[in-house]
Design a protein around this motif. Structure first.
Motif, PDB file in Angstrom:
ATOM      1  N   ILE B 164      63.073  40.137  95.410  1.00 33.50           N
ATOM      2  CA  ILE B 164      63.050  38.738  95.851  1.00 33.50           C
ATOM      3  C   ILE B 164      62.588  38.705  97.301  1.00 33.50           C
ATOM      4  O   ILE B 164      63.072  39.482  98.133  1.00 33.50           O
ATOM      5  CB  ILE B 164      64.461  38.110  95.775  1.00 33.50           C
ATOM      6  N   ARG B 165      61.679  37.808  97.610  1.00 35.60           N
ATOM      7  CA  ARG B 165      61.204  37.703  98.976  1.00 35.60           C
ATOM      8  C   ARG B 165      62.361  37.354  99.913  1.00 35.60           C
ATOM      9  O   ARG B 165      63.160  36.474  99.625  1.00 35.60           O
ATOM     10  CB  ARG B 165      60.145  36.602  99.038  1.00 35.60           C
ATOM     11  N   GLY B 166      62.468  38.052 101.025  1.00 41.75           N
ATOM     12  CA  GLY B 166      63.540  37.773 101.983  1.00 41.75           C
ATOM     13  C   GLY B 166      63.335  36.440 102.671  1.00 41.75           C
ATOM     14  O   GLY B 166      62.204  35.995 102.842  1.00 41.75           O
ATOM     15  N   ALA B 167      64.424  35.771 103.044  1.00 41.42           N
ATOM     16  CA  ALA B 167      64.323  34.490 103.745  1.00 41.42           C
ATOM     17  C   ALA B 167      65.119  34.538 105.045  1.00 41.42           C
ATOM     18  O   ALA B 167      65.578  33.523 105.539  1.00 41.42           O
ATOM     19  CB  ALA B 167      64.815  33.355 102.846  1.00 41.42           C
ATOM     20  N   PHE B 168      65.268  35.735 105.610  1.00 43.04           N
ATOM     21  CA  PHE B 168      66.063  35.865 106.842  1.00 43.04           C
ATOM     22  C   PHE B 168      65.304  35.384 108.072  1.00 43.04           C
ATOM     23  O   PHE B 168      65.904  35.119 109.100  1.00 43.04           O
ATOM     24  CB  PHE B 168      66.476  37.329 107.037  1.00 43.04           C
ATOM     25  N   SER B 350      62.780  23.335  92.948  1.00 40.52           N
ATOM     26  CA  SER B 350      62.748  24.743  93.340  1.00 40.52           C
ATOM     27  C   SER B 350      61.306  25.154  93.643  1.00 40.52           C
ATOM     28  O   SER B 350      60.365  24.536  93.148  1.00 40.52           O
ATOM     29  CB  SER B 350      63.319  25.616  92.225  1.00 40.52           C
ATOM     30  N   PRO B 351      61.121  26.206  94.466  1.00 42.54           N
ATOM     31  CA  PRO B 351      59.760  26.606  94.853  1.00 42.54           C
ATOM     32  C   PRO B 351      58.868  26.929  93.650  1.00 42.54           C
ATOM     33  O   PRO B 351      57.660  26.722  93.716  1.00 42.54           O
ATOM     34  CB  PRO B 351      59.983  27.848  95.713  1.00 42.54           C
ATOM     35  N   PRO B 394      63.399  28.963 100.775  1.00 42.97           N
ATOM     36  CA  PRO B 394      61.996  29.021 100.351  1.00 42.97           C
ATOM     37  C   PRO B 394      61.712  30.134  99.350  1.00 42.97           C
ATOM     38  O   PRO B 394      60.681  30.105  98.687  1.00 42.97           O
ATOM     39  CB  PRO B 394      61.237  29.237 101.665  1.00 42.97           C
ATOM     40  N   ASN B 395      62.617  31.116  99.210  1.00 36.93           N
ATOM     41  CA  ASN B 395      62.419  32.134  98.168  1.00 36.93           C
ATOM     42  C   ASN B 395      63.065  31.721  96.851  1.00 36.93           C
ATOM     43  O   ASN B 395      63.012  32.456  95.872  1.00 36.93           O
ATOM     44  CB  ASN B 395      62.944  33.496  98.620  1.00 36.93           C
ATOM     45  N   GLY B 396      63.693  30.555  96.846  1.00 40.17           N
ATOM     46  CA  GLY B 396      64.267  30.025  95.610  1.00 40.17           C
ATOM     47  C   GLY B 396      65.562  30.684  95.173  1.00 40.17           C
ATOM     48  O   GLY B 396      66.113  30.342  94.136  1.00 40.17           O
TER      49      GLY B 396
END
Lengths: 180, 439
Positions: B164-168, B350-351, B394-396
């Motif tokens: 999963i793409r990080g959203a930090f 959702s994205p 944004p990564n849902g």
């Protein structure tokens, strides 16, 4: 302070003269002196005049001075999820309508509110619906369309804090504000 | 001057209400209130420093903190580490395995040309269960952006290990309110996704509400009552420059930026109070009316492809979610989307466009629900009493929303599988209406 207020009213009048009335608000420049904190109050007076396309000057104070009896009641409370005016307010609405009808230069602003439950923008809708119900009732009983403006604050400006029936009941309301 | 031209004429409004980028007083603190039953054990070893003297920044601390707050990882305490390798070649997988780790992150902070203020964060991820080397990466940094660069490292580690793409590295905007009625102060605040660096971008003695990010993350649209009526503003975060883009008679509310950033979907009412959904072209101020119904139509949200608008309407009695073609073709019919329960409002898509987050009335309480647009059905994700304003990461993978505790409003997040819960509290003010920035 008084001269500052007068100045904003005059500014509104000048801008108004040059613009179609509905769009006039788009052109009121905001300057540093109208910043928030202090600015919210003076900016508001200014805007009230512009939006309705009329400069009401000092009439608000005159209107407030006449209030007595049912006119002293300026807050109507509503039932949950309802925009109907409760029977107990029939006389209050009638008195305000008579007052506006008899004094066509009076202006009134109806501020609609909701309780805190549910989503915020939908609550703006509920507050607006309540304000519009009161507006129509006033107009049916003699007030003129151009005497009334409405605004909905939804749940954004609670009268009291709290998350119980008592607080919610006090927050579901329309406030009748003279002089705008 | 024509009427249209007059519509167009808009002063670029500069920061009258705005104390741009002044530090907010309310620091956010994050705590995990519920995580997964079996978080992934990982050791983020303190990074080596190849320069002289003391290391200028503790990258590993930020990375471990991010991973822990995701709820999916349990980083090992530093005190339990028996070794401090900074390169994969020095990692003995069997040792870390014995300490019950699945993965190890090692790295070095390397100064570049002397006096340049430039650095490289060189890091590696190792699977100690099978000894596999998973990732080796050089992340540039400067002395001014160590924290942001460290969040980037966490993003990369997170994506490598979860898919999963990080959203930090993202930010959140929210509204803070302090004081008692009728004297309240409203602030619009932007902070890093971990609650750090809160900055006030606008403040007012009158309500501020409904912040919305532009798709490039550079601007916010919001509703302000600073003139004692509702107006919609857009504000460029970098400079603080504001424009009042909608100040028509009646309600101006619920702005939502189109995916191409050129238009705002919003709610307007006529003077008779009939609230409908419109699309405002930001370049030329052209308005397209999408709905025409006596009910309350509000809270528009764009599908990610920009083709569809989801919105709240009470045309059937109570509020439910509907959707309509964003093109505004004449005779276009809105279709109802939600059927479960008596109250579903404030949709956010959702994205990937497959789900809606909504406020739903669940057994007498307002909670955050997730609507599956493909299969139908509504899943309630939260357990509070008066929750609102869901916004997708944004990564849902997560939602941030507003909740209440002890009479105070605060923020919380929940993973979309409902397993990981966090709370973000401010020290004094009530905070609400969180919106997660784009990536």
């Amino acid at each position: 302070m008084r001269s500052a207020l007068l100045l904003t009213v005059l500014t509104s009048a000048v801008l108004l003269a040059g613009c179609p009335k509905r769009d006039a608000v788009m052109d009121v420049p905001m300057n540093g002196g109208e910043g928030v904190g202090a600015g919210a109050e003076s900016g508001g007076l200014d805007r009230g005049g512009v939006q309705e396309g009329q400069v009401v000057g000092g009439e608000g104070a005159g209107g407030a001075g006449q209030m007595q009896g049912a006119l002293a009641d300026t807050i109507l409370y509503f039932d949950y999820d309802q925009a109907e005016i409760r029977a107990e307010y029939a006389e209050v609405v009638a008195e305000h309508a008579r007052n506006l009808g008899a004094n066509p230069r009076l202006r009134v602003r109806l501020e609609g509110h909701s309780d805190e439950r549910g989503s915020r923008e939908y609550n703006i809708g509920l507050g607006e619906r309540r304000a519009q119900t009161v507006r129509r009732a006033l107009m049916l009983q003699g007030a003129g369309d151009d005497q009334i403006t409405t605004v909905s604050y939804g749940e954004e400006r609670p009268a009291v804090m709290g998350s119980d029936e008592n607080a919610w009941g006090k927050n579901r309301r329309v406030e009748i504000v003279y002089g705008n | 001057m024509t009427r249209t031209a007059n519509h167009l004429r808009m002063a670029a409004l500069l920061a009258a209400v705005v104390l741009f980028a002044s530090a907010a007083q309310a620091e956010l603190t994050i705590e995990i209130t519920e995580g997964v039953a079996d978080p992934i054990p990982i050791a983020v070893v303190p990074f080596g420093w190849t320069g002289s003297g003391q290391a200028p920044y503790d990258v590993a601390e930020v990375v471990a903190g991010d991973l822990q707050r995701s709820g999916l990882f349990s980083p090992m305490s530093r005190g339990d580490m028996i070794d401090r390798p900074s390169r994969s070649a020095d990692v003995r997988p069997e040792d870390w395995r014995l300490l019950r780790n699945d993965y190890v992150v090692v790295g070095q902070l390397q100064p570049q040309a002397p006096g340049s203020g430039e650095y490289v964060i060189q890091f590696e991820v190792i699977n100690v269960l099978n000894g596999q080397h998973l990732l080796s990466y050089r992340q540039p940094a400067t002395s001014r952006n160590f924290r942001a660069a460290s969040h980037k490292v966490a993003d990369l580690v997170f994506e490598k290990l979860t898919g999963i793409r990080g959203a930090f590295s993202t930010r959140i905007a929210y509204v803070s309110v302090d004081g008692q009625p009728p004297k309240q102060r409203y602030q619009l605040i932007v902070a890093d996704a971990d609650g750090e660096n809160p900055r006030v971008v606008a403040q007012s003695a009158e309500p501020i509400m409904s912040p919305a990010w532009s798709p490039d993350g550079g601007s916010l649209a919001y509703v302000s009552f600073e003139d004692r009526v509702a107006s919609i503003y857009t504000q460029l975060l970098r400079t603080g420059e504001r424009r009042r883009v909608s100040a028509r008679a009646g309600i101006n509310g619920a702005p939502a930026w189109s995916p191409d950033g050129r238009r705002l979907a919003l709610t307007l009412s006529q003077r008779d109070g009939n609230m409908d959904i419109y699309i405002l072209n930001l370049a030329n101020q052209n308005l397209t009316r999408l709905t025409r119904d006596n009910a309350i139509d509000t809270e528009p949200a764009w599908s990610p492809d920009g083709d569809m608008i989801y919105f709240t309407s009470d045309r059937s009695g109570g509020p439910q979610i509907y959707r309509i073609d964003a093109g505004g073709g004449s005779g276009e019919q809105a279709r109802r989307v939600t059927f479960e329960g008596s109250y579903n409002a404030r949709p956010r898509v959702s994205p990937n466009g497959e789900r809606l987050a909504v406020v739903t009335l669940d057994r007498g309480a307002y909670r955050i629900g997730l609507v599956d647009l493909k299969r139908g059905g509504l899943q309630v994700l939260t357990k509070g009493r008066n929750e609102e304003s869901p916004s997708f990461a944004p990564n849902g993978a997560m939602l941030i929303y507003a909740t209440q505790e002890g009479g105070r409003s605060l923020l919380a997040t929940v993973s979309i599988d409902g397993r990981v819960h966090q709370r973000l509290g401010a020290n004094s003010a009530g905070i609400r209406e969180p919106v997660w920035s784009p990536l």
